[in-house]
Design a protein around this motif. Structure first.
Motif, mmCIF file in Angstrom:
data_model
loop_
_atom_site.group_PDB
_atom_site.id
_atom_site.type_symbol
_atom_site.label_atom_id
_atom_site.label_comp_id
_atom_site.label_asym_id
_atom_site.label_seq_id
_atom_site.Cartn_x
_atom_site.Cartn_y
_atom_site.Cartn_z
ATOM 1 N N GLN A 137 19.851 -41.310 -38.465
ATOM 2 C CA GLN A 137 18.597 -41.360 -39.344
ATOM 3 C C GLN A 137 17.342 -40.730 -38.999
ATOM 4 O OE1 GLN A 137 17.219 -43.898 -42.372
ATOM 5 N NE2 GLN A 137 19.750 -44.392 -41.887
ATOM 6 N N GLU A 138 17.578 -40.141 -38.521
ATOM 7 C CA GLU A 138 16.610 -38.570 -37.617
ATOM 8 C C GLU A 138 16.496 -37.007 -38.838
ATOM 9 O OE1 GLU A 138 16.905 -37.585 -33.325
ATOM 10 O OE2 GLU A 138 16.344 -39.935 -33.373
ATOM 11 N N ARG A 142 23.887 -35.263 -43.013
ATOM 12 C CA ARG A 142 24.802 -36.869 -42.927
ATOM 13 C C ARG A 142 25.619 -36.696 -43.894
ATOM 14 N NH1 ARG A 142 19.204 -39.316 -42.850
ATOM 15 N NH2 ARG A 142 19.371 -40.218 -45.223
#
Length: 144
Positions: free
Chosen positions: A121-122, A128
């Protein structure tokens, strides 16, 4: 040595180090530290491949049978594996997981995946997407 060979060698070095660091960080996301990583690996093999003899388990884990015997004794004492008679060889036993081991393995996997999901999520959506593609490539490298 050509430029391509040097680039490939450098990539191999960088990738090896990155995978080792990542693996170490992921392994450290533990729920139950009373179980050693060696014991956890044996339990994971039983989960993946099903009940088997200690000799077969030693083969999967690439350790000598006497070493696996010690692991099995410790896991049995912890209530994580059972021994049942081998169906065709009276000298052998079959090692299987207990429900406590199944629950522990599920909790361990959930802890690692939660840690990884938080780290993902960072990252940016683009990063991603690159990792999603890299996961497939790494699977291809591992299976070859």
């Amino acid at each position: 040595m050509g430029r391509t060979t040097l680039d490939t060698a450098a990539l191999a070095h960088e990738l090896r180090l990155a995978v080792m660091r990542f693996s170490r960080r992921l392994r450290n996301q533990r729920v139950d530290t009373s179980v050693t990583l060696t014991h956890l690996a044996a339990l994971s093999t039983l989960k993946r491949h099903g009940p088997m003899s200690p000799g077969e388990l030693a083969g999967h884990e690439r350790v000598q049978p006497p070493s696996m015997t010690r692991v099995v004794v410790a896991l049995e004492a912890a209530g994580l594996v059972t021994r049942t008679p081998h169906p065709t060889d009276g000298r052998q036993v079959i090692i299987g997981l207990t429900s406590a081991a199944e629950e522990m393995l599920a909790a361990e996997a959930q802890a690692r995946e939660a840690w990884l999901a938080g780290r993902l999520q960072e990252l940016t959506a683009e990063e991603r997407a690159v990792l999603r593609e890299a996961a497939g490539i790494m699977d291809k490298l591992a299976s070859g």
